[in-house]
Design a protein around this motif. Sequence first.
Motif, PDB file in Angstrom:
ATOM      1  N   PRO A 137       0.812  -1.225   0.000  1.00 19.43           N
ATOM      2  CA  PRO A 137       0.000   0.000   0.000  1.00 19.43           C
ATOM      3  C   PRO A 137       0.843   1.272   0.000  1.00 19.43           C
ATOM      4  O   PRO A 137       0.438   2.290  -0.582  1.00 19.43           O
ATOM      5  CB  PRO A 137      -0.811  -0.115   1.307  1.00 19.43           C
ATOM      6  CG  PRO A 137      -0.838  -1.573   1.606  1.00 19.43           C
ATOM      7  CD  PRO A 137       0.484  -2.100   1.137  1.00 19.43           C
ATOM      8  N   ILE A 138       2.015   1.224   0.649  1.00 16.69           N
ATOM      9  CA  ILE A 138       2.902   2.390   0.637  1.00 16.69           C
ATOM     10  C   ILE A 138       3.376   2.666  -0.787  1.00 16.69           C
ATOM     11  O   ILE A 138       3.336   3.807  -1.269  1.00 16.69           O
ATOM     12  CB  ILE A 138       4.113   2.156   1.567  1.00 16.69           C
ATOM     13  CG1 ILE A 138       3.647   1.989   3.014  1.00 16.69           C
ATOM     14  CG2 ILE A 138       5.111   3.302   1.455  1.00 16.69           C
ATOM     15  CD1 ILE A 138       4.756   1.628   3.979  1.00 16.69           C
ATOM     16  N   ALA A 139       3.824   1.603  -1.471  1.00 14.05           N
ATOM     17  CA  ALA A 139       4.288   1.753  -2.852  1.00 14.05           C
ATOM     18  C   ALA A 139       3.159   2.224  -3.759  1.00 14.05           C
ATOM     19  O   ALA A 139       3.353   3.083  -4.632  1.00 14.05           O
ATOM     20  CB  ALA A 139       4.848   0.423  -3.351  1.00 14.05           C
ATOM     21  N   ALA A 140       1.940   1.668  -3.558  1.00 17.91           N
ATOM     22  CA  ALA A 140       0.812   2.062  -4.390  1.00 17.91           C
ATOM     23  C   ALA A 140       0.465   3.532  -4.194  1.00 17.91           C
ATOM     24  O   ALA A 140       0.156   4.246  -5.160  1.00 17.91           O
ATOM     25  CB  ALA A 140      -0.399   1.186  -4.056  1.00 17.91           C
ATOM     26  N   LYS A 141       0.537   3.998  -2.956  1.00 19.16           N
ATOM     27  CA  LYS A 141       0.211   5.400  -2.674  1.00 19.16           C
ATOM     28  C   LYS A 141       1.228   6.337  -3.337  1.00 19.16           C
ATOM     29  O   LYS A 141       0.856   7.360  -3.905  1.00 19.16           O
ATOM     30  CB  LYS A 141       0.194   5.622  -1.157  1.00 19.16           C
ATOM     31  CG  LYS A 141      -0.479   6.908  -0.719  1.00 19.16           C
ATOM     32  CD  LYS A 141      -0.583   6.975   0.778  1.00 19.16           C
ATOM     33  CE  LYS A 141      -1.427   8.171   1.229  1.00 19.16           C
ATOM     34  NZ  LYS A 141      -2.831   8.050   0.852  1.00 19.16           N
ATOM     35  N   ILE A 142       2.503   5.971  -3.263  1.00 23.67           N
ATOM     36  CA  ILE A 142       3.541   6.782  -3.879  1.00 23.67           C
ATOM     37  C   ILE A 142       3.353   6.828  -5.398  1.00 23.67           C
ATOM     38  O   ILE A 142       3.447   7.899  -6.021  1.00 23.67           O
ATOM     39  CB  ILE A 142       4.939   6.221  -3.542  1.00 23.67           C
ATOM     40  CG1 ILE A 142       5.214   6.375  -2.038  1.00 23.67           C
ATOM     41  CG2 ILE A 142       6.032   6.917  -4.339  1.00 23.67           C
ATOM     42  CD1 ILE A 142       6.472   5.684  -1.563  1.00 23.67           C
TER      43      ILE A 142
END
Length: 306
Positions: A297-302
Motif C-alpha cells: 500500500p505504501i508503494a501504491a500510494k507513492i
Amino acid sequence: MSRLISFVESNLVWFVILVAGLGLIIPETGKFFEPSIGPLLALLMLIISLTFDAHDVRLVLRKPSRQFLALGLVYGPMSIAGLLTGRLFFGSGPLAAGQTLLGTLPTDVSSPLLVLMARGNVALAAVFNAANTALSPFIVPFLFLSLTGIQLEVPLGSIVLELVLIVLIPTVLGVSFRTGFPKFFARHDSTYAGLGSIVYLLILLAVVGPNAETIIGYGWYAFVIAGAALCLNLIGYLVGMAARLLTTDRKEVITYLFTVSKKEFSIAAAFVAASGLPSEIAIPAAFFAVIQMITSPIAAKILARG
C-alpha cells in the motif's frame, strides 16, 4: 458508507499497520477470519474484475510477449534472489530453504488490487496473476529442486481448485458483469479500490492472527526473518522496475512492479505439507505475507501520487 470506504482507501497504510498490530496482540481476531481467507480472496478478485471488461482482456491477450516477460521476472531473478537472501540471512537449514522456496513462488492473488490503487493496468495484472498461478505446480518444484536439491511433492489438486475458485470463477463473473452492464458498474468505479482495501485488511488480519504465536515465539530473531522478507520484497520492486527497459507505458510498469514483488505465500505451506518437509520451511513465507501487505500500500500510494 461511501465516505468510510474512501477514508479506508486513502489511509490504507495506517490501517494496515493497525490491523497487523491487532493481529499480533489479539490473535483470536485473526483466527476468527482464518477459515474465510479463500472466500475473501475470491471476493477481492470479483471486486477487482468489475473494473475492466472483455475488450480489455482481449487487448492484453493480443500481446503474449508481456506474459512471457512477467513469467521470466517472477520465476527467474526472484528465484535467485530468494536463494541468495536465504544464504545471506540464514546460511543453511530450513529457514534458508524456506527463503529459497519463497523466491520461486508465483504472484500473490491480491496484486491486481495494488495495481488498481496505483493506477496501473488491472486487466494485465489479472491475466499475469492467473497465468503465474496456473503454471506454479510445474515451475516451482523444478526451480526448488535445481536450487536446493530438495524434491517437492505437487499438491496439484488443491492448487487447481484454488485457481478455479479463487481466481478463475470470480474473474470471469466480474468481467462478464462489467461487459454486460457497463454503465451500471462504471458508476461505482470510485468505490472498488476502497471495497478491495477493506477486504485486504480482513485478509491481513486472517494471516497475522494465526501466525502471531510463531512470529512472537522467535523473539528478536523474528527481526532477522522479517529483514530477509523485506530484502526480497524490495528486490522484487527493483526487478519489476526493470520492465522500464522494455516498455515506456507507465501503467504496464506499475503492473510488472506488483506482479514481481508480491508472492503467493499460501502455496508455500501447501507444498511443504504435501512433501512432508519441516514446517519451519514455510516460516519465511508467513513473514513475507505480512511484510508485503505493509509495503505494497505504501508503494501504491507513492505511485498513485506520481
